[in-house]
Design a protein around this motif. Structure first.
Motif, PDB file in Angstrom:
ATOM      1  N   SER A   1      14.752  -3.773  -2.463  1.00  0.00           N
ATOM      2  CA  SER A   1      15.811  -4.719  -2.361  1.00  0.00           C
ATOM      3  C   SER A   1      17.148  -4.220  -2.246  1.00  0.00           C
ATOM      4  O   SER A   1      17.595  -3.095  -2.668  1.00  0.00           O
ATOM      5  CB  SER A   1      15.538  -5.499  -3.741  1.00  0.00           C
ATOM      6  N   ALA A   2      17.843  -4.755  -1.105  1.00  0.00           N
ATOM      7  CA  ALA A   2      19.261  -4.337  -0.950  1.00  0.00           C
ATOM      8  C   ALA A   2      20.185  -5.426  -1.070  1.00  0.00           C
ATOM      9  O   ALA A   2      19.896  -6.425  -0.508  1.00  0.00           O
ATOM     10  CB  ALA A   2      19.422  -3.589   0.175  1.00  0.00           C
ATOM     11  N   SER A   3      21.481  -5.349  -1.691  1.00  0.00           N
ATOM     12  CA  SER A   3      22.529  -6.401  -1.617  1.00  0.00           C
ATOM     13  C   SER A   3      23.666  -5.614  -0.925  1.00  0.00           C
ATOM     14  O   SER A   3      23.804  -4.368  -1.229  1.00  0.00           O
ATOM     15  CB  SER A   3      22.563  -6.829  -3.128  1.00  0.00           C
ATOM     16  N   TYR A   4      24.379  -6.639  -0.415  1.00  0.00           N
ATOM     17  CA  TYR A   4      25.758  -6.110   0.087  1.00  0.00           C
ATOM     18  C   TYR A   4      26.868  -7.339   0.190  1.00  0.00           C
ATOM     19  O   TYR A   4      26.551  -8.493   0.227  1.00  0.00           O
ATOM     20  CB  TYR A   4      25.656  -5.607   1.669  1.00  0.00           C
ATOM     21  N   ASP A   5      28.119  -6.791   0.090  1.00  0.00           N
ATOM     22  CA  ASP A   5      29.253  -7.338   0.182  1.00  0.00           C
ATOM     23  C   ASP A   5      30.280  -6.953   1.026  1.00  0.00           C
ATOM     24  O   ASP A   5      30.589  -5.839   1.049  1.00  0.00           O
ATOM     25  CB  ASP A   5      30.023  -7.623  -1.100  1.00  0.00           C
ATOM     26  N   LEU A   6      30.663  -7.907   2.115  1.00  0.00           N
ATOM     27  CA  LEU A   6      31.421  -7.519   3.460  1.00  0.00           C
ATOM     28  C   LEU A   6      32.670  -8.091   3.198  1.00  0.00           C
ATOM     29  O   LEU A   6      32.769  -9.418   3.003  1.00  0.00           O
ATOM     30  CB  LEU A   6      30.920  -7.437   4.563  1.00  0.00           C
ATOM     31  N   VAL A   7      33.795  -7.595   3.747  1.00  0.00           N
ATOM     32  CA  VAL A   7      35.083  -8.166   3.994  1.00  0.00           C
ATOM     33  C   VAL A   7      35.781  -7.386   4.982  1.00  0.00           C
ATOM     34  O   VAL A   7      35.708  -6.349   5.467  1.00  0.00           O
ATOM     35  CB  VAL A   7      36.116  -8.000   2.866  1.00  0.00           C
ATOM     36  N   THR A   8      36.150  -8.203   6.451  1.00  0.00           N
ATOM     37  CA  THR A   8      36.972  -7.831   7.328  1.00  0.00           C
ATOM     38  C   THR A   8      38.227  -8.215   7.378  1.00  0.00           C
ATOM     39  O   THR A   8      38.633  -9.091   6.273  1.00  0.00           O
ATOM     40  CB  THR A   8      36.302  -8.276   8.719  1.00  0.00           C
ATOM     41  N   ASP A   9      39.337  -7.709   8.203  1.00  0.00           N
ATOM     42  CA  ASP A   9      40.486  -8.170   8.275  1.00  0.00           C
ATOM     43  C   ASP A   9      40.542  -9.458   9.356  1.00  0.00           C
ATOM     44  O   ASP A   9      39.564  -9.848   9.841  1.00  0.00           O
ATOM     45  CB  ASP A   9      41.588  -6.997   8.534  1.00  0.00           C
ATOM     46  N   GLU A  10      41.648  -9.793   9.552  1.00  0.00           N
ATOM     47  CA  GLU A  10      41.856 -11.131  10.470  1.00  0.00           C
ATOM     48  C   GLU A  10      41.554 -10.715  11.885  1.00  0.00           C
ATOM     49  O   GLU A  10      41.422 -11.721  12.602  1.00  0.00           O
ATOM     50  CB  GLU A  10      43.455 -11.527  10.570  1.00  0.00           C
ATOM     51  N   SER A  11      41.296  -9.491  12.351  1.00  0.00           N
ATOM     52  CA  SER A  11      41.065  -9.136  13.574  1.00  0.00           C
ATOM     53  C   SER A  11      39.571  -8.916  13.402  1.00  0.00           C
ATOM     54  O   SER A  11      38.836  -8.494  14.836  1.00  0.00           O
ATOM     55  CB  SER A  11      41.581  -7.834  14.014  1.00  0.00           C
TER      56      SER A  11
ATOM     57  N   SER B   1      29.988   2.443  -1.578  1.00  0.00           N
ATOM     58  CA  SER B   1      31.157   1.825  -1.169  1.00  0.00           C
ATOM     59  C   SER B   1      31.645   2.367  -0.002  1.00  0.00           C
ATOM     60  O   SER B   1      32.041   3.695  -0.050  1.00  0.00           O
ATOM     61  CB  SER B   1      31.827   1.650  -2.322  1.00  0.00           C
ATOM     62  N   ILE B   2      32.136   1.658   1.115  1.00  0.00           N
ATOM     63  CA  ILE B   2      32.647   2.082   2.433  1.00  0.00           C
ATOM     64  C   ILE B   2      33.944   1.456   2.721  1.00  0.00           C
ATOM     65  O   ILE B   2      33.817  -0.067   2.840  1.00  0.00           O
ATOM     66  CB  ILE B   2      31.863   1.825   3.407  1.00  0.00           C
ATOM     67  N   THR B   3      35.301   1.927   2.522  1.00  0.00           N
ATOM     68  CA  THR B   3      36.354   1.177   2.832  1.00  0.00           C
ATOM     69  C   THR B   3      36.994   1.875   3.896  1.00  0.00           C
ATOM     70  O   THR B   3      36.922   3.142   4.180  1.00  0.00           O
ATOM     71  CB  THR B   3      37.122   1.303   1.753  1.00  0.00           C
ATOM     72  N   ARG B   4      37.935   1.351   4.510  1.00  0.00           N
ATOM     73  CA  ARG B   4      38.816   1.605   5.915  1.00  0.00           C
ATOM     74  C   ARG B   4      40.133   1.389   5.531  1.00  0.00           C
ATOM     75  O   ARG B   4      40.538   0.190   5.414  1.00  0.00           O
ATOM     76  CB  ARG B   4      38.217   0.942   7.214  1.00  0.00           C
ATOM     77  N   ASP B   5      41.123   2.510   5.738  1.00  0.00           N
ATOM     78  CA  ASP B   5      42.507   2.287   5.254  1.00  0.00           C
ATOM     79  C   ASP B   5      43.119   1.606   6.838  1.00  0.00           C
ATOM     80  O   ASP B   5      42.389   1.655   7.909  1.00  0.00           O
ATOM     81  CB  ASP B   5      43.280   3.231   4.764  1.00  0.00           C
ATOM     82  N   ALA B   6      44.596   1.452   6.597  1.00  0.00           N
ATOM     83  CA  ALA B   6      45.327   0.810   7.809  1.00  0.00           C
ATOM     84  C   ALA B   6      45.642   1.945   8.794  1.00  0.00           C
ATOM     85  O   ALA B   6      45.750   1.872   9.930  1.00  0.00           O
ATOM     86  CB  ALA B   6      46.711   0.582   7.154  1.00  0.00           C
TER      87      ALA B   6
ATOM     88  N   THR C   1      37.331   9.566  10.299  1.00  0.00           N
ATOM     89  CA  THR C   1      37.322   8.444  10.997  1.00  0.00           C
ATOM     90  C   THR C   1      36.247   7.953  11.832  1.00  0.00           C
ATOM     91  O   THR C   1      36.150   6.769  12.531  1.00  0.00           O
ATOM     92  CB  THR C   1      38.404   9.109  12.267  1.00  0.00           C
ATOM     93  N   TYR C   2      35.109   8.639  11.679  1.00  0.00           N
ATOM     94  CA  TYR C   2      33.670   8.129  12.256  1.00  0.00           C
ATOM     95  C   TYR C   2      33.980   7.739  13.795  1.00  0.00           C
ATOM     96  O   TYR C   2      33.511   6.794  14.036  1.00  0.00           O
ATOM     97  CB  TYR C   2      33.077   6.959  11.350  1.00  0.00           C
ATOM     98  N   ALA C   3      34.605   8.742  14.295  1.00  0.00           N
ATOM     99  CA  ALA C   3      34.890   8.434  15.879  1.00  0.00           C
ATOM    100  C   ALA C   3      35.585   7.258  16.218  1.00  0.00           C
ATOM    101  O   ALA C   3      35.430   6.770  17.409  1.00  0.00           O
ATOM    102  CB  ALA C   3      33.602   8.841  16.671  1.00  0.00           C
TER     103      ALA C   3
END
Length: 203
Positions: free
Chosen positions: A63-73, A93-98, A114-116
């Motif tokens: 069983s796997a659960s996830y929560d995702l948030v994207t920016d306005e783009s 937890s995976i996050t991306r900065d500006a 940067t994961y390419a």
């Protein structure tokens, strides 16, 4: 060059016209389902989902659960995952900065990369995550052929690595070439998968 492709995503059974909505897929060749509550605001996506799989040749029971948030783009900002198998649980937890740097934390040494140049996260076995590049690039509305670097998450072990997917959209749907499959998928007018041959269909 992007050209109009009116047939790329015609409204079909299963299309959603009001949001928030709960979308559910049933796997075609394995005892597995995915259900996710999706909120849309322009290209911004907020989603909370769960994938449940029975033991089979493809994977153990999990069983796997996830929560995702994207920016306005539509670029992924944050993805939190939790996975459970008989032997225990894992979290990631995976996050991306500006500046375009990703930080992966999974209880061991944090990984920064940067994961390419990836702007999206993809989770194996999930039809939902294909929506991220499709909506961000508006592939449901136009013909295009693009290579998409992604932060790729395996299930159920939550191993994370870089990968590249190819999306080719046209009047007959969107062809997806991933590290584990090659298929022509059908999406609704909002870019969410209706049918992914070999993987899942929306119910």
């Amino acid at each position: 060059m992007t050209n109009p492709a009116p047939g790329a995503a015609q409204p079909a059974a299963g299309s959603v016209s009001t949001w928030p909505a709960v979308l559910t897929w049933r796997a075609l060749t394995a005892p597995r389902m995915e259900s996710v509550r999706v909120q849309l605001a322009g290209n911004r996506i907020k989603a909370a989902g769960r994938i449940i799989g029975g033991a089979c040749s493809e994977h153990p029971a999990f069983s796997a659960s996830y929560d995702l948030v994207t920016d306005e783009s539509g670029v992924t900002r944050r993805l939190s995952l939790r996975s459970s198998v008989a032997g225990g649980e894992r979290q990631c937890s995976i996050t991306r900065d500006a500046e375009g740097n990703w930080l992966v934390e999974n209880g061991t040494t944090p990984v920064r990369s940067t994961y390419a140049g990836a702007l999206d996260v993809d989770v194996v076995l999930s039809p939902f995550f294909n929506t991220l590049p499709i909506r961000r690039l508006s592939l449901q509305n136009a013909a295009d052929d693009v290579q998409v670097p992604v932060v790729y998450v395996n299930l159920p072990d939550l191993a994370v690595y870089d990968a590249s997917l190819t999306y080719s959209s046209g009047g007959d749907g969107i062809h997806v070439l991933s590290p584990v499959s090659s298929s022509s998928i059908q999406v609704d007018h909002d870019g969410f998968v209706i049918s992914y041959p070999g993987l899942a269909e929306r119910i």
